[in-house]
Design an enzyme around this catalytic site. Structure first.
Site, PDB file in Angstrom:
ATOM      1  N   ASP A   6      -5.449   4.377  -0.078  1.00  0.00           N
ATOM      2  CA  ASP A   6      -4.214   4.412   0.131  1.00  0.00           C
ATOM      3  C   ASP A   6      -3.768   5.573   0.646  1.00  0.00           C
ATOM      4  O   ASP A   6      -4.491   6.579   0.782  1.00  0.00           O
ATOM      5  CB  ASP A   6      -3.543   3.962  -1.368  1.00  0.00           C
ATOM      6  CG  ASP A   6      -2.324   3.097  -1.121  1.00  0.00           C
ATOM      7  OD1 ASP A   6      -1.215   3.486  -0.567  1.00  0.00           O
ATOM      8  OD2 ASP A   6      -2.278   1.780  -1.396  1.00  0.00           O
ATOM      9  N   CYS A  42       3.071 -10.757   0.973  1.00  0.00           N
ATOM     10  CA  CYS A  42       3.877 -11.308  -0.221  1.00  0.00           C
ATOM     11  C   CYS A  42       5.297 -11.452   0.406  1.00  0.00           C
ATOM     12  O   CYS A  42       6.274 -11.254  -0.259  1.00  0.00           O
ATOM     13  CB  CYS A  42       4.079 -10.620  -1.497  1.00  0.00           C
ATOM     14  SG  CYS A  42       4.657  -8.724  -1.104  1.00  0.00           S
ATOM     15  N   LYS A  89      -5.854  -6.131  -6.584  1.00  0.00           N
ATOM     16  CA  LYS A  89      -6.950  -7.017  -6.146  1.00  0.00           C
ATOM     17  C   LYS A  89      -8.194  -6.024  -5.804  1.00  0.00           C
ATOM     18  O   LYS A  89      -9.356  -6.755  -5.971  1.00  0.00           O
ATOM     19  CB  LYS A  89      -6.381  -7.026  -4.751  1.00  0.00           C
ATOM     20  CG  LYS A  89      -5.012  -8.275  -4.844  1.00  0.00           C
ATOM     21  CD  LYS A  89      -4.543  -8.362  -3.350  1.00  0.00           C
ATOM     22  CE  LYS A  89      -3.118  -9.053  -3.424  1.00  0.00           C
ATOM     23  NZ  LYS A  89      -2.134  -8.308  -4.033  1.00  0.00           N
ATOM     24  N   ALA A 146      -4.756  -0.157  -1.177  1.00  0.00           N
ATOM     25  CA  ALA A 146      -5.606  -0.727  -2.463  1.00  0.00           C
ATOM     26  C   ALA A 146      -4.371  -0.616  -3.551  1.00  0.00           C
ATOM     27  O   ALA A 146      -4.644  -1.524  -4.536  1.00  0.00           O
ATOM     28  CB  ALA A 146      -6.691  -0.117  -2.568  1.00  0.00           C
ATOM     29  N   ASP A 174      -4.308  -6.384   2.615  1.00  0.00           N
ATOM     30  CA  ASP A 174      -2.987  -6.722   1.964  1.00  0.00           C
ATOM     31  C   ASP A 174      -1.935  -5.585   2.267  1.00  0.00           C
ATOM     32  O   ASP A 174      -1.744  -4.791   1.481  1.00  0.00           O
ATOM     33  CB  ASP A 174      -3.376  -6.812   0.521  1.00  0.00           C
ATOM     34  CG  ASP A 174      -2.092  -7.405  -0.482  1.00  0.00           C
ATOM     35  OD1 ASP A 174      -1.632  -8.495   0.061  1.00  0.00           O
ATOM     36  OD2 ASP A 174      -1.802  -6.723  -1.189  1.00  0.00           O
ATOM     37  N   PRO A 211      -1.423  -1.017  -5.985  1.00  0.00           N
ATOM     38  CA  PRO A 211      -1.881  -0.478  -7.494  1.00  0.00           C
ATOM     39  C   PRO A 211      -3.192  -0.778  -7.895  1.00  0.00           C
ATOM     40  O   PRO A 211      -3.575  -0.361  -9.102  1.00  0.00           O
ATOM     41  CB  PRO A 211      -1.002  -0.730  -8.356  1.00  0.00           C
ATOM     42  CG  PRO A 211      -0.666  -2.389  -7.775  1.00  0.00           C
ATOM     43  CD  PRO A 211      -0.616  -2.162  -6.472  1.00  0.00           C
ATOM     44  N   GLY A 212      -4.124  -1.696  -7.165  1.00  0.00           N
ATOM     45  CA  GLY A 212      -5.451  -1.718  -7.680  1.00  0.00           C
ATOM     46  C   GLY A 212      -5.471  -3.510  -8.342  1.00  0.00           C
ATOM     47  O   GLY A 212      -6.592  -3.562  -8.746  1.00  0.00           O
TER      48      GLY A 212
END
Length: 323
Positions: free
Chosen positions: A145, A247, A127, A122, A194, A124-125
């Site tokens: 995390d 990414c 999403k 998760a 992610d 740095p937050g």
């Protein structure tokens, strides 16, 4: 001003194969040496997008380029270093600085109020807070995390954005999923995966990626990502949705991971419509042929949208998985 970093020969060769059409690689190479655009996302927990846009237009040139997603704002003014982060609106949590391609994972996930959702990696937050806004702060997000410094950033961003439906856990992602799947904890309605990756899509904002990139790292991430998706799917309810995103452009970390999921679990890849120009997933890479369903995955290239690079795949669990 172009960055001084240049592509390593192997990376150049791989991207040339991924972008074989005339001038496509040249456009990619040119744009990754430019700074990214200044996108922000209105935090609808605290403010309506129209109200925020009107407020920001008093000092900046602000556009809302996607009518269906008014929370996505583009700041076209020439900004001083740190200006976006130091504004009172950002300090108060009215908006979150987030690159537009990064927002696509939650648009694909389509979280609903009152659902139980797992955000496995998760920090740095970005999403997590976007997810909470889509859920209108209702339901429950397990935001996980591992490292304490990343947990601190995640916690600070959740607090600043006024998110009250998230529970933060600090656990190895595979261990967390293993424990949850063997317990009586309810299965999740949706899971965001992610994953950590080689970051090939972040060259514009993080040019050090030019230097850090190496093929061994890609293979290491690919092995880890397959473990993540295997254990995450065991925590998903039948009919539930998992969105896998990275990414990076590397097929080993994208389509190969989805192909692995299709081979080993009862999942169905869903078609997704996003507001950015997306290219289909590739079904062949080097000597490997992937399941044809991976062409429903979405590749986002920086030269297509003046954005960063991204990969998104949405899948539904269509059968039970043994513990």
């Amino acid at each position: 001003m172009p960055y001084k970093y240049e592509m390593k020969p192997l990376f150049r060769e791989r991207m040339s194969v991924l972008l074989p059409e005339e001038n496509d690689f040249e456009k990619f190479e040119k744009i990754v040496h430019t700074s990214p655009l200044n996108f922000i996302r209105c935090n609808t927990i605290k403010m309506h997008p129209i109200e925020l846009a009107e407020r920001l237009r008093k000092k900046w040139i602000v556009k809302q380029p996607y009518p269906e997603y008014p929370e996505i704002l583009l700041i076209e003014s020439d900004l001083k270093p740190g200006e976006l982060g130091n504004s009172i609106e950002h300090i108060l949590g009215y908006y979150y600085i987030q690159e537009v391609s990064s927002m696509m994972a939650i648009i694909a996930l389509s979280p609903e109020p009152n659902e139980l959702i797992l955000d496995l990696c998760a920090s740095p937050g970005s999403k997590t807070t976007q997810m909470a806004a889509k859920m209108q702060n209702k339901g429950t997000i397990i935001a996980n995390d591992l490292k304490i410094d990343r947990i601190a950033i995640l916690s600070a961003n959740i607090e600043k954005c006024g998110v009250t439906n998230a529970i933060i856990t600090r656990k190895d992602a595979i261990a967390l999923c293993s424990n949850l799947s063997k317990s009586n904890f309810p299965k999740f309605d949706r899971i965001l995966l992610d994953v950590p990756c080689s970051g090939e899509g972040t060259l514009r904002s993080s040019p050090k990626t030019f230097l850090m990139w190496n093929y061994k790292l890609i293979n290491k991430f690919s092995r880890q990502q397959k473990k993540f998706i295997a254990f995450a799917l065991k925590c998903l309810k039948v009919g539930g949705v998992l969105v896998y995103s990275t990414c990076t452009h590397s097929p080993e970390e994208n389509e190969e991971v989805i192909d692995f999921a299709l081979k080993n679990f009862p999942v169905k890849i869903e078609s997704v419509s996003l507001p950015l120009k997306c290219r289909p997933g590739i079904t062949k890479w080097k000597d490997k042929n992937y399941n044809k369903e991976v062409d429903k995955c979405l590749r986002i290239y920086p030269q297509d949208n003046d954005s960063e690079g991204f990969f998104v795949c949405k899948m539904t669990l269509i059968g039970e998985i043994e513990k």
